[in-house]
Write a protein that holds these residues in place. Structure first.
Motif, PDB file in Angstrom:
ATOM      1  N   ALA A  41       0.835  -1.211   0.000  1.00  7.87           N
ATOM      2  CA  ALA A  41       0.000   0.000   0.000  1.00  7.87           C
ATOM      3  C   ALA A  41       0.866   1.256   0.000  1.00  7.87           C
ATOM      4  O   ALA A  41       2.049   1.232   0.365  1.00  7.87           O
ATOM      5  CB  ALA A  41      -0.929  -0.022   1.207  1.00  7.87           C
ATOM      6  N   PHE A  42       0.242   2.345  -0.419  1.00  4.80           N
ATOM      7  CA  PHE A  42       0.879   3.664  -0.466  1.00  4.80           C
ATOM      8  C   PHE A  42       0.279   4.522   0.635  1.00  4.80           C
ATOM      9  O   PHE A  42      -0.934   4.574   0.814  1.00  4.80           O
ATOM     10  CB  PHE A  42       0.647   4.295  -1.836  1.00  4.80           C
ATOM     11  N   CYS A  43       1.134   5.190   1.417  1.00  2.00           N
ATOM     12  CA  CYS A  43       0.663   6.006   2.535  1.00  2.00           C
ATOM     13  C   CYS A  43       0.236   7.383   2.025  1.00  2.00           C
ATOM     14  O   CYS A  43       1.066   8.225   1.654  1.00  2.00           O
ATOM     15  CB  CYS A  43       1.758   6.148   3.584  1.00  2.00           C
ATOM     16  N   LEU A  44      -1.068   7.606   2.035  1.00  6.74           N
ATOM     17  CA  LEU A  44      -1.605   8.899   1.619  1.00  6.74           C
ATOM     18  C   LEU A  44      -1.411   9.944   2.705  1.00  6.74           C
ATOM     19  O   LEU A  44      -1.195  11.133   2.414  1.00  6.74           O
ATOM     20  CB  LEU A  44      -3.092   8.768   1.280  1.00  6.74           C
ATOM     21  N   LEU A  54      -3.528   3.620   0.587  1.00  3.49           N
ATOM     22  CA  LEU A  54      -4.164   3.249  -0.676  1.00  3.49           C
ATOM     23  C   LEU A  54      -3.525   1.938  -1.122  1.00  3.49           C
ATOM     24  O   LEU A  54      -2.299   1.875  -1.334  1.00  3.49           O
ATOM     25  CB  LEU A  54      -3.941   4.329  -1.739  1.00  3.49           C
ATOM     26  N   THR A  55      -4.338   0.894  -1.272  1.00  2.09           N
ATOM     27  CA  THR A  55      -3.795  -0.408  -1.673  1.00  2.09           C
ATOM     28  C   THR A  55      -3.750  -0.523  -3.190  1.00  2.09           C
ATOM     29  O   THR A  55      -4.366   0.277  -3.916  1.00  2.09           O
ATOM     30  CB  THR A  55      -4.652  -1.565  -1.113  1.00  2.09           C
ATOM     31  N   ALA A  56      -3.044  -1.576  -3.655  1.00  2.00           N
ATOM     32  CA  ALA A  56      -2.922  -1.804  -5.094  1.00  2.00           C
ATOM     33  C   ALA A  56      -4.255  -2.162  -5.728  1.00  2.00           C
ATOM     34  O   ALA A  56      -4.393  -2.077  -6.954  1.00  2.00           O
ATOM     35  CB  ALA A  56      -1.907  -2.921  -5.355  1.00  2.00           C
ATOM     36  N   LEU A  57      -5.251  -2.527  -4.904  1.00  2.00           N
ATOM     37  CA  LEU A  57      -6.589  -2.838  -5.404  1.00  2.00           C
ATOM     38  C   LEU A  57      -7.499  -1.619  -5.348  1.00  2.00           C
ATOM     39  O   LEU A  57      -8.726  -1.753  -5.425  1.00  2.00           O
ATOM     40  CB  LEU A  57      -7.196  -3.995  -4.601  1.00  2.00           C
ATOM     41  N   ASN A  58      -6.884  -0.422  -5.175  1.00  2.73           N
ATOM     42  CA  ASN A  58      -7.628   0.842  -5.162  1.00  2.73           C
ATOM     43  C   ASN A  58      -8.601   0.934  -3.981  1.00  2.73           C
ATOM     44  O   ASN A  58      -9.707   1.439  -4.110  1.00  2.73           O
ATOM     45  CB  ASN A  58      -8.379   1.046  -6.486  1.00  2.73           C
ATOM     46  N   ARG A  59      -8.155   0.390  -2.830  1.00  2.00           N
ATOM     47  CA  ARG A  59      -8.940   0.523  -1.598  1.00  2.00           C
ATOM     48  C   ARG A  59      -8.203   1.438  -0.641  1.00  2.00           C
ATOM     49  O   ARG A  59      -6.978   1.361  -0.506  1.00  2.00           O
ATOM     50  CB  ARG A  59      -9.153  -0.841  -0.935  1.00  2.00           C
ATOM     51  N   CYS A  87      -0.734   2.455 -10.627  1.00  2.00           N
ATOM     52  CA  CYS A  87       0.099   1.765 -11.609  1.00  2.00           C
ATOM     53  C   CYS A  87       1.492   1.496 -11.035  1.00  2.00           C
ATOM     54  O   CYS A  87       2.019   0.379 -11.146  1.00  2.00           O
ATOM     55  CB  CYS A  87       0.186   2.595 -12.879  1.00  2.00           C
ATOM     56  N   ARG A  88       2.097   2.527 -10.430  1.00  2.00           N
ATOM     57  CA  ARG A  88       3.434   2.352  -9.854  1.00  2.00           C
ATOM     58  C   ARG A  88       3.425   1.391  -8.673  1.00  2.00           C
ATOM     59  O   ARG A  88       4.370   0.618  -8.474  1.00  2.00           O
ATOM     60  CB  ARG A  88       3.995   3.717  -9.434  1.00  2.00           C
ATOM     61  N   LEU A  89       2.346   1.446  -7.899  1.00  2.00           N
ATOM     62  CA  LEU A  89       2.229   0.546  -6.742  1.00  2.00           C
ATOM     63  C   LEU A  89       2.150  -0.912  -7.199  1.00  2.00           C
ATOM     64  O   LEU A  89       2.799  -1.802  -6.638  1.00  2.00           O
ATOM     65  CB  LEU A  89       0.994   0.926  -5.926  1.00  2.00           C
TER      66      LEU A  89
END
Length: 530
Positions: A41-44, A54-59, A87-89
């Motif tokens: 996941a990406f830390c927003l 934000l996870t790679a599954l857009n959650r 995409c990058r994630l």
């Protein structure tokens, strides 16, 4: 030691040169475990006590910092469009999964298992990939060891090698789990077809599946391994324990009226092949008559229920002048069954025969109990006999025991005795003697508990009839008093000869009820038995 200069990672996070944890994680990639799976996941936003990810599954999810397994330095710009972030994630996650395939968990374990130390992920990643490792290598290492779980135990981003014994234990558990999964799948598919009325080829685990069904049908919620067995039912499309019984009947394992209580109590309903073979062998051996009294001329008669198949006792009576000669004859099972033999051992385990409305479960195989050792009419059989002599008033004058050979002349049911005793000389005499014996016991302080017997009959239309059978009939009184006399004289014999035996007694009733009777009268006999 391999651990001498290893860096320490706290909670899977990053440590700066001063050893303090950097909590500013916005824009960084965070990995955590959710339902046994690694999530990238990406830390927003870093809210201090929560990460907004934000996870790679857009959650978008909220995560406690304690749950982060790895926080990587290589971050992304939060101002990028969401599509590009995703995409990058995904690219990052795909690359790390690819690197994971290059990690050989067993080789790493072989290198460090003897150190008995805790290792951080960076150090193990260096062993796996070389001295220069990136956050991607660390992620791949963590993923590989977490998913394998055979060689290392993970805690807070650190790894402890399992011992050789622990690895062997886990391997055995994995084999057992694989067998369990296979059995659930194959068993469920097989049972589905059986329930449809088909006749599919049973799987190799058929016997295990049947035993699981028996356990469920007998013990229901108290069955061992209940959760697994519920899964088996679910895989077969069954939702109720009673359906397990239906399948057992369909498979021919159970009869329609199978008695679950016998299974619950561990009572065997059949004999092993070795028991049956030994019974056949013993039944084919002639019994030695030498040393036994020949009583085949006595008018011996058996009295039993209409459905009785094993005749184990008989009585005979002769009246001469002022004396009554009574013979009570018990089938001599010990003549054929030696102490400590396999038949004797199974009889000890069962303790007694079980009589049910529609079946009988004998204590010893039927070849012996219903044939070779049964006091069948017209057959010479070994017996243990008590000769008891009474005067006309029913006073016991003398008695003795004898090993004998008898030949039953009549096999009567209770009903036949009740219908004919008044017009049959010997039966009438036996009835009078039994009345005297009962009165004598009552006068000595005995209490008569004449409770009726509940008789259950299964009708042809599968209905049940219930009937209370009186225990005060002439036939049942004769048999009861003869058996009580036999046991009383046998007990006296054992006491007089110091033979160690078990005695069964009952305490006196706490309350005297109106139907508890005691008698005082006696009867006399004539030489004609009238």
């Amino acid at each position: 030691m391999l651990t001498g200069s290893m860096p320490v990672v706290t909670n899977g996070g990053n440590v700066d040169s001063k050893g303090t944890e950097n909590t500013m994680t916005q824009g960084k990639i965070i990995e955590y475990v959710e339902q046994g799976k690694f999530i990238c996941a990406f830390c927003l936003e870093d809210k201090g006590n929560r990460f907004h990810l934000l996870t790679a599954l857009n959650r978008e999810v909220s995560l406690s910092p304690k749950r982060a397994v790895l926080i990587t330095d290589a971050g992304l710009n939060v101002s990028l469009p969401r599509e590009e972030l995703l995409c990058r994630l995904k690219e990052k996650e795909t690359f790390r999964i690819h690197l994971k395939s290059h990690v050989n968990a067993r080789e790493l374990w072989e290198l460090v298992k003897d150190e008995k130390e805790v290792f951080d992920n960076r150090y193990l990643a260096q062993l796996a990939f070389g001295d220069t490792v990136t956050e991607d290598h660390r992620s791949a290492l963590i993923r590989a060891l977490f998913e394998d779980r055979l060689y290392f135990k993970m805690k807070e981003g650190h790894f402890l090698p399992n011992s050789d014994e622990k690895v062997d234990q886990i391997l055995k558990q994995q084999v057992a789990e694989a067998a369990r999964t296979k059995k659930l799948q194959q068993g469920g598919e097989w049972l589905r077809e059986v329930l449809k009325g088909d006749h599919p080829t049973p799987p190799s685990c058929r016997e295990d599946i049947i035993q699981d069904l028996v356990d469920l049908a007998v013990h229901e919620n108290a069955a061992s391994g209940l959760q697994y067995k519920k899964e088996l039912l679910a895989n077969a499309g069954m939702a109720d324990f009673r359906e397990a019984r239906d399948v057992l009947v369909k498979l021919g394992v159970w009869e329609e009226d199978m008695n679950r209580d016998f299974l619950k109590l561990g009572i065997d309903t059949s004999f092993a092949p070795s028991h049956l073979a030994e019974a056949r062998r013993l039944a084919g051996l002639p019994f030695p008559k030498k040393g036994r009294e020949d009583l085949t001329d006595l008018p011996a008669v058996t009295m039993d229920g209409a459905l009785t198949r094993d005749y184990d006792d008989a009585v005979s009576l002769r009246i001469e002048d002022d004396r009554i000669d009574l013979g009570i004859h018990i089938a001599d099972v010990a003549q054929a069954v030696s102490p400590g033999s396999i038949i004797d051992n199974v009889a000890r385990e069962r303790a007694s025969s079980q009589y049910l409305p529609r079946r009988q479960i004998p204590m010893i195989p039927e070849k012996l109990s219903e044939d070779a050792l049964s006091l069948k009419m017209g057959c010479d059989r070994p017996a243990l006999t008590i000769h008891a002599t009474f005067d006309k008033e029913g006073t016991l004058l003398d008695h003795r025991f004898a090993q004998s050979v008898i030949r039953v002349k009549q096999q009567l049911s209770y009903q036949e005795v009740n219908e004919t005793y008044e017009t049959t000389q010997d039966l009438q005499a036996l009835h009078k003697l039994s009345q005297i014996l009962r009165r004598q016991r009552m006068n000595s302080g005995a209490t008569s508990l004449s409770l009726p017997e509940l008789e259950v009959t299964f009708n042809s239309d599968r209905t049940i009839s219930l009937e209370l059978i009186s225990q005060d009939t002439p036939a049942r009184m004769i048999v009861a008093e003869m058996m009580i006399l036999y046991n009383a004289l046998t007990a006296k014999f054992c006491i007089d000869h110091e033979i160690p035996v078990l005695f069964r007694t009952q305490p006196a009733p706490k309350e005297k009820l109106p139907w508890m009777t005691r008698g005082t009268s006696t009867m006399c006999f004539s030489s004609a038995g009238s």
